[in-house]
Design a protein around this motif. Structure first.
Motif, PDB file in Angstrom:
ATOM      1  N   UNK A 181       0.830  -1.206   0.000  1.00 17.18           N
ATOM      2  CA  UNK A 181       0.000   0.000   0.000  1.00 17.18           C
ATOM      3  C   UNK A 181       0.863   1.255   0.000  1.00 17.18           C
ATOM      4  N   UNK A 182       1.947   1.207   0.743  1.00 16.63           N
ATOM      5  CA  UNK A 182       2.855   2.348   0.784  1.00 16.63           C
ATOM      6  C   UNK A 182       3.563   2.524  -0.552  1.00 16.63           C
ATOM      7  N   UNK A 183       3.959   1.425  -1.160  1.00 15.71           N
ATOM      8  CA  UNK A 183       4.642   1.496  -2.456  1.00 15.71           C
ATOM      9  C   UNK A 183       3.767   2.159  -3.509  1.00 15.71           C
ATOM     10  N   UNK A 184       2.451   1.893  -3.439  1.00  9.87           N
ATOM     11  CA  UNK A 184       1.522   2.453  -4.415  1.00  9.87           C
ATOM     12  C   UNK A 184       1.423   3.973  -4.320  1.00  9.87           C
ATOM     13  N   UNK A 185       1.842   4.565  -3.206  1.00  7.54           N
ATOM     14  CA  UNK A 185       1.793   6.017  -3.046  1.00  7.54           C
ATOM     15  C   UNK A 185       2.879   6.722  -3.843  1.00  7.54           C
ATOM     16  N   UNK A 186       3.905   5.985  -4.252  1.00  7.62           N
ATOM     17  CA  UNK A 186       5.008   6.521  -5.060  1.00  7.62           C
ATOM     18  C   UNK A 186       5.777   7.614  -4.332  1.00  7.62           C
ATOM     19  N   UNK A 187       5.984   7.409  -3.033  1.00  8.04           N
ATOM     20  CA  UNK A 187       6.873   8.288  -2.290  1.00  8.04           C
ATOM     21  C   UNK A 187       8.309   8.106  -2.796  1.00  8.04           C
ATOM     22  N   UNK A 188       9.209   9.035  -2.527  1.00 10.63           N
ATOM     23  CA  UNK A 188      10.602   8.864  -2.961  1.00 10.63           C
ATOM     24  C   UNK A 188      11.168   7.522  -2.495  1.00 10.63           C
TER      25      UNK A 188
ATOM     26  N   UNK B 152      16.736   7.703  -3.139  1.00  7.10           N
ATOM     27  CA  UNK B 152      16.123   8.931  -2.616  1.00  7.10           C
ATOM     28  C   UNK B 152      15.328   8.665  -1.337  1.00  7.10           C
ATOM     29  N   UNK B 153      15.479   7.478  -0.783  1.00  8.67           N
ATOM     30  CA  UNK B 153      14.889   7.087   0.496  1.00  8.67           C
ATOM     31  C   UNK B 153      16.058   6.804   1.434  1.00  8.67           C
ATOM     32  N   UNK B 154      16.370   7.764   2.322  1.00  5.98           N
ATOM     33  CA  UNK B 154      17.651   7.772   3.026  1.00  5.98           C
ATOM     34  C   UNK B 154      17.433   7.687   4.537  1.00  5.98           C
ATOM     35  N   UNK B 155      17.870   6.593   5.179  1.00  8.57           N
ATOM     36  CA  UNK B 155      17.824   6.537   6.642  1.00  8.57           C
ATOM     37  C   UNK B 155      18.994   7.311   7.244  1.00  8.57           C
TER      38      UNK B 155
END
Length: 468
Positions: free
Chosen positions: A182-189, A193-196
Motif C-alpha cells: 500500500x505504501x509502495x503504491x503512493x510513489x513516495x521517494x 532517494x529514500x535515506x535513513x
C-alpha cells in the motif's frame, strides 16, 4: 533458539578492546570529555549498507550477522574502537516486506553476552530480545520476525540487561525498514532517494575513544550516520529522510533553518496526511520521516539540518534529476481503536536514598521473575505514564510488542510529536502521557521501560505478560 557458534559459517572476530562491565548510571565527572577538532562539512555522510540475504525461501529471507568489535573512522583520520553488528558502525540496514518473514542468525564474537531487540517490532516473545535472553560468547541465536505489521522505520539494538546503555553507546544499533504494498503504491521517494539517517550524541576521551563513563551532558558531539557534521549531496528533487534518534539520553529539536519539511510518518509508519513543519522534537529512540523537495532550490544551495542552533548535517544541492515520485495529500488512514476496558498507571522515577541511584517503575526496580501487569490477549487498555521524579530529569517511555496511540498529555491534547502510531514517547520533567494500546496475537512476557538506557540499565523497567 540458541546454538553453538560453529557450523553456521559465522567467523569468530578478534580485534578491539572490550568495553567495561560495570552497570549503573554514567559516572558523572569521572573523566572529562574532549571535543574532537573537526572541520565541519568536509566528510560525506554515508548511507548504511543494505544487507543482502544469505538465503531466500518461498516465505522468508534469511540473514547472518556477527556481533563483533571493530575500529571505525568517526573522527577523520582517527581509528576509534566500537562494537558492531556485522562490523559496521552504523550496522547494516535490513529491508523487510510486510507479510514476508525475516530470520536473522546472530553470532556473538564478543567476550561478553549480548542480544538484539527489534525496536518497534511486532514479534514473538522468543525473538523480542528480552533483556534476559542473551547470546553468550561463542554462541549464535536465531531471531524470527514475521513482519505482520505495516511499513515503518524500525531499528535494532542491544538490550542485554545492565549492559544495554554501554553496548548501544558503543555502536550496537542499525536500521530495520519494513516496506508494504500500500505504501509502495503512493510513489513516495524510493531507492537512492529514500535515506535513513541515524542521529545520536557521543563523547570522546583524550585518546579519541568513545567515553561512556562520563557526564551524559558532555555528549555534545553529534553523529549523523556515524560521522561528525558531514555533508550529503542531493539532486533537485524530492527525498524521503528517515530520522532516528539513537542517543542513549538526548532530545533533538531539528530544523532546516526555518525551511518547511513535510512530516509523513512517526515510529509506527505513515500519518494520515503530510504535515508541514519547521521544527521536530525527537527524543531518544523516536523516529520521524520527512519529505524535502530540493527542486525549490537552485544548484549550489546548502541547507543545514540543525539541532537548535547547532548544525549536524548539511545538504548540498549539486545537480538536476528526473523526479517521478509523489507526495500525496492522503497517506494512510488511522482507524479508530477499540474501546479500552482497563486503565493502568505507570510511574517512573529514581530512588536516590542509597549509595547509588536505582530506577523504579511503580515503586519497584526491574525483576525478571516478577510480572507487573498481566494483560488478556486481544484487549485494549489505557495507560497513564507519569514522570514522578521530584527533580528535573527527562525520561522516555517505550513499550515492547505493540504500537500505541498517544491520546493525551498532562490531561490535555497530545503534542505534534505525539502523532500517529508510536512505540516511544517523551516524558519531560513532571509530565504525563496517556496512551491507548491493543494487545494482539502474541503471548508471553515483554518489557516496558524508560528508553534513556542508563535509566533502564539500573532498574527503570517492568514486565507485562500477555495471556490467553
Amino acid at each position: 533458539m540458541v546454538l553453538p557458534f560453529t557450523g553456521l559459517g559465522l567467523p569468530k572476530a578478534t580485534g578491539a578492546a572490550a568495553p567495561s562491565r560495570a552497570p549503573g548510571l554514567a559516572r558523572k565527572g569521572a573523566v572529562p570529555a574532549v571535543a574532537p577538532v573537526v572541520t565541519p562539512f568536509t566528510v560525506k555522510m554515508p548511507v548504511p549498507q543494505v544487507l543482502q540475504p544469505a538465503q531466500t525461501t518461498a516465505t522468508a529471507d534469511i540473514y547472518k550477522m556477527v556481533i563483533k568489535p571493530a575500529a571505525t573512522e568517526i573522527i577523520p583520520g582517527v581509528a576509534t574502537q566500537v562494537l558492531t553488528y556485522g562490523g559496521q558502525f552504523v550496522g547494516p540496514t535490513i529491508r523487510a516486506k510486510t507479510g514476508r518473514a525475516v530470520k536473522i542468525v546472530y553470532g556473538n564474537s564478543l567476550d561478553m553476552p549480548a542480544n538484539v531487540h527489534l525496536h518497534g517490532g511486532h514479534t514473538p516473545a522468543t525473538s523480542d530480545g528480552h533483556p534476559m535472553d542473551l547470546i553468550q560468547p561463542g554462541q549464535v541465536r536465531l531471531y524470527d520476525y514475521p513482519n505482520k505489521q505495516q511499513g515503518a522505520t524500525l531499528w535494532y539494538h542491544d538490550h542485554s540487561h545492565h549492559m544495554e546503555a554501554e553496548h548501544v553507546f558503543r555502536g550496537l544499533h542499525g536500521f530495520y525498514l519494513i516496506d508494504d504494498a500500500a505504501e509502495k503504491a503512493l510513489r513516495l521517494p524510493s531507492g537512492a532517494y529514500d535515506v535513513p539517517i541515524m542521529l545520536r550524541d557521543s563523547a570522546f576521551d583524550e585518546n579519541n575513544e568513545l567515553l561512556f563513563f562520563g557526564d551524559p551532558a558532555e555528549r555534545t558531539t553529534i553523529l549523523a550516520n556515524g560521522k561528525i557534521k558531514p555533508y550529503f549531496q542531493v539532486a533537485r528533487r524530492k527525498y524521503r529522510f528517515r530520522l532516528l534518534n539513537a542517543s542513549n539520553e538526548h532530545v533533538f529539536k531539528l530544523n532546516l533553518g526555518g525551511e518547511t519539511m513535510m512530516k509523513i510518518a512517526s515510529d509506527g509508519g505513515l500519518l494520515p496526511a503530510p504535515v508541514p513543519v519547521t521544527e521536530m522534537v525527537l527524543a531518544s529512540a523516536e523516529r520521524v520521516e520527512i519529505v524535502v523537495d530540493f527542486a525549490r532550490y537552485p544548484i549550489g544551495t546548502r541547507l543545514e539540518l540543525s539541532n537548535g542552533s547547532d548544525p549536524v548535517l548539511r545538504f548540498d544541492v549539486t545537480k538536476n534529476a528526473y523526479d517521478d515520485s509523489l507526495l500525496p495529500a492522503t497517506l494512510r488512514p488511522l482507524p479508530a481503536m477499540p474501546a479500552a476496558t482497563v486503565n493502568r498507571e505507570v510511574r517512573m522515577n529514581f530512588d536516590l536514598s542509597g549509595e547509588a541511584p536505582v530506577g523504579l517503575v511503580n515503586g519497584l526496580p526491574y525483576d525478571p521473575s516478577r510480572v507487573d501487569f498481566q494483560v488478556k490477549r486481544g484487549t485494549t487498555e489505557i495507560w497513564n505514564v507519569i514522570n514522578t521524579d521530584t527533580f528535573d530529569i527527562d525520561h522516555t517511555f517505550h513499550l515492547h510488542l505493540e504500537q500505541f496511540r498517544v491520546i493525551g498529555r498532562n490531561g490535555g491534547p497530545p503534542l505534534p510529536q505525539d502523532q500517529g502510531r508510536k512505540d516511544t514517547v517523551h516524558l519531560p520533567p513532571h509530565e504525563s502521557v496517556q496512551i491507548q494500546v491493543t494487545f494482539g496475537d502474541y503471548l508471553g512476557k515483554y518489557v516496558y521501560h524508560c528508553h534513556y538506557l542508563e535509566h533502564s540499565s539500573i532498574g527503570m523497567m517492568a514486565q507485562v505478560e500477555i495471556v490467553p
